[in-house]
Write an enzyme that holds these catalytic residues in place. Structure first.
Site, PDB file in Angstrom:
ATOM      1  N   LEU A 205     -16.543  36.893   9.249  1.00  0.00           N
ATOM      2  CA  LEU A 205     -16.821  38.329   9.167  1.00  0.00           C
ATOM      3  C   LEU A 205     -15.738  39.074   9.937  1.00  0.00           C
ATOM      4  O   LEU A 205     -15.572  38.842  11.132  1.00  0.00           O
ATOM      5  CB  LEU A 205     -18.169  38.555   9.873  1.00  0.00           C
ATOM      6  CG  LEU A 205     -19.165  39.584   9.405  1.00  0.00           C
ATOM      7  CD1 LEU A 205     -19.486  39.429   7.931  1.00  0.00           C
ATOM      8  CD2 LEU A 205     -20.445  39.427  10.230  1.00  0.00           C
ATOM      9  N   HIS A 206     -14.985  39.917   9.269  1.00  0.00           N
ATOM     10  CA  HIS A 206     -13.990  40.683  10.031  1.00  0.00           C
ATOM     11  C   HIS A 206     -13.620  42.022   9.405  1.00  0.00           C
ATOM     12  O   HIS A 206     -12.847  42.773   9.973  1.00  0.00           O
ATOM     13  CB  HIS A 206     -12.715  39.853  10.210  1.00  0.00           C
ATOM     14  CG  HIS A 206     -11.900  39.735   8.959  1.00  0.00           C
ATOM     15  ND1 HIS A 206     -12.241  38.887   7.937  1.00  0.00           N
ATOM     16  CD2 HIS A 206     -10.791  40.377   8.550  1.00  0.00           C
ATOM     17  CE1 HIS A 206     -11.369  38.998   6.957  1.00  0.00           C
ATOM     18  NE2 HIS A 206     -10.476  39.902   7.287  1.00  0.00           N
ATOM     19  N   ARG A 207     -14.163  42.332   8.207  1.00  0.00           N
ATOM     20  CA  ARG A 207     -13.785  43.604   7.566  1.00  0.00           C
ATOM     21  C   ARG A 207     -14.209  44.771   8.442  1.00  0.00           C
ATOM     22  O   ARG A 207     -15.374  44.813   8.897  1.00  0.00           O
ATOM     23  CB  ARG A 207     -14.508  43.789   6.235  1.00  0.00           C
ATOM     24  CG  ARG A 207     -14.133  42.830   5.204  1.00  0.00           C
ATOM     25  CD  ARG A 207     -13.141  43.385   4.200  1.00  0.00           C
ATOM     26  NE  ARG A 207     -12.524  42.232   3.604  1.00  0.00           N
ATOM     27  CZ  ARG A 207     -11.253  41.900   3.672  1.00  0.00           C
ATOM     28  NH1 ARG A 207     -10.392  42.694   4.259  1.00  0.00           N
ATOM     29  NH2 ARG A 207     -10.803  40.807   3.135  1.00  0.00           N
ATOM     30  N   ASP A 281     -16.870  37.892   4.378  1.00  0.00           N
ATOM     31  CA  ASP A 281     -16.330  39.108   3.780  1.00  0.00           C
ATOM     32  C   ASP A 281     -14.833  38.965   3.540  1.00  0.00           C
ATOM     33  O   ASP A 281     -14.126  39.935   3.316  1.00  0.00           O
ATOM     34  CB  ASP A 281     -16.657  40.346   4.638  1.00  0.00           C
ATOM     35  CG  ASP A 281     -16.102  40.252   6.053  1.00  0.00           C
ATOM     36  OD1 ASP A 281     -15.339  39.319   6.356  1.00  0.00           O
ATOM     37  OD2 ASP A 281     -16.444  41.138   6.869  1.00  0.00           O
TER      38      ASP A 281
END
Ligand code: UD1
Length: 363
Positions: A205-207, A281
């Protein structure tokens, strides 16, 4: 001698440039240079990939580091213009959709250098994604556009890109995956993390749209924490996400989620290949799970990689806890049953870089 200058800047670039450089070594008339912009600089986001993928050391590291979009893009442009003026390349090769990609594309195009974009034409049609802006601008400036799926050709043609510039070649990231799959499996990552094959979930998860506000991050964490009550959930966290968890004081919402540092390429590949499900993501992971036949729950409202939905294992999942829990338990059940036949998208066959190299060498 034809001088080809490759650009890599951020984690997902390294596995894309590696097979292209390797395939171009078959052409003695081509000399190659690798420029690292320094967009990613932590060992876990950069050096580990050079070591594992046997990439040559960069000829230059521009050391731009982190910053706002304008700051980072501008710093890459300033430094990269100097590189091009000194080295006078005949062609610049950029990959993917990160800020380094668009920055170097602008510089090359304005200096009249042939620009090749690997992974061209992907569109989420979501202009709130910085990567969408980077993709559209890079493609508009490129002379050679190498695409991974047919939808990309259609997008480019619809935008008015001349057909003769577009080359449907397949997926270089999958070249790298296929080349390293066996080595990854030999690394015993599951044992080291104490996980049983097909009995755990892997998360990334990093967006910015998911992690940059507590309103978006909290419901995702709630969903993942509930999944973690059913099966182990391993979450190698991007530094950006780690910082947000701390800033928003959300660490106490992690429940049983195991947050660890970012992994290298081989360990991550091994853990992906044996996961019950992957929740992410990321763009690239949607493609990698498709080839591995592992269900991928993409925590985004859209994807620029539609072939992973129509021919792969990917599905989009709403960004709220119940939807995540429901999709995860259903996909995990299916994974433990009969494995669906692998349907690998067209030309994702391990030879994309060979096709690209031939076109670049002969352009
Ligand atoms: C970038 C790409 C994104 C890609 C992702 C993969 C853009 C616009 N985004 O996002 O498309 O999916 O890389 O990881 O180019 N940081 C570190 N160490 C590093 C690099 C970054 O700690 O080596 C931290 C910094 O606090 C930085 C933040 O992560 O501000 C974000 O880094 P940045 O390169 O701006 O974007 P990513 O989120 O990594």
């Amino acid at each position: 001698m034809k001088r080809v200058l490759h650009v890599a800047g951020a984690r997902p670039n390294f596995m894309k440039i590696a097979p292209v450089m390797s395939a171009l070594r078959a052409y003695p008339q081509v000399s190659q240079t690798l420029i690292h912009t320094g967009q990613h600089y932590d060992e876990a986001l950069s050096k580990v990939f050079f070591d594992e993928l046997e990439l040559p050391r960069p000829d230059e590291d521009l050391g731009v580091g982190s910053g706002s979009h304008a700051e980072q893009t501008a710093k890459v442009m300033l430094a990269f213009e100097g590189v091009c003026l000194r080295r006078e390349p005949d062609a610049v090769v950029v990959v993917g959709d990160v800020n380094s990609t668009v920055a170097c594309s602008l510089v090359a195009a304005k200096l009249g250098i042939t620009l090749a974009h690997v992974e061209a034409g992907l569109r989420s049609f979501d202009w709130s994604m910085p990567e969408e802006i980077n993709r559209v601008v890079t493609d508009r400036l490129s002379d050679l556009l190498f695409t991974t799926e047919r939808s990309a050709n259609e997008n480019l043609l619809a935008e008015g890109t001349p057909a003769q510039r577009i080359h449907f070649v397949g997926n270089v990231m999958i070249d790298t995956l296929l080349a390293h799959r066996r080595r990854a499996a030999a690394g015993a990552a599951l044992e080291r993390f104490g996980l049983a094959a097909r009995r755990y979930a892997l998360v990334t998860l990093h967006r910015p749209s998911n992690v940059d506000s507590p309103q978006s991050l909290a419901p995702i964490l709630e969903g993942l924490a509930r999944v973690a009550a059913e099966m182990p959930v391993l979450f190698p966290a991007h530094p950006r996400t780690r910082q947000r968890l701390e800033t928003f004081g959300l660490q106490d919402r992690l429940g049983g989620i195991r947050v660890i540092d970012p992994l290298g390429y081989l360990d991550f590949l091994a853990l992906m290949a044996e996961a019950a499900i992957v929740l992410t993501d990321s763009g690239g992971i949607q493609e990698e799970t498709t080839v591995l036949g592992v269900p991928c729950l993409t925590l985004r409202p859209n994807t620029e990689r539609p072939v992973t939905l129509t021919e792969g294992t990917n599905q989009l999942v709403a960004l709220e806890a119940d939807a995540i829990v429901d999709a995860a338990s259903q996909a995990a059940r299916e994974r433990n049953g009969v494995r669906p036949p692998e349907r690998v998208p067209e030309l994702w066959d391990g030879s994309a870089a060979t096709r690209i190299a031939q076109i670049i060498a002969e352009a």
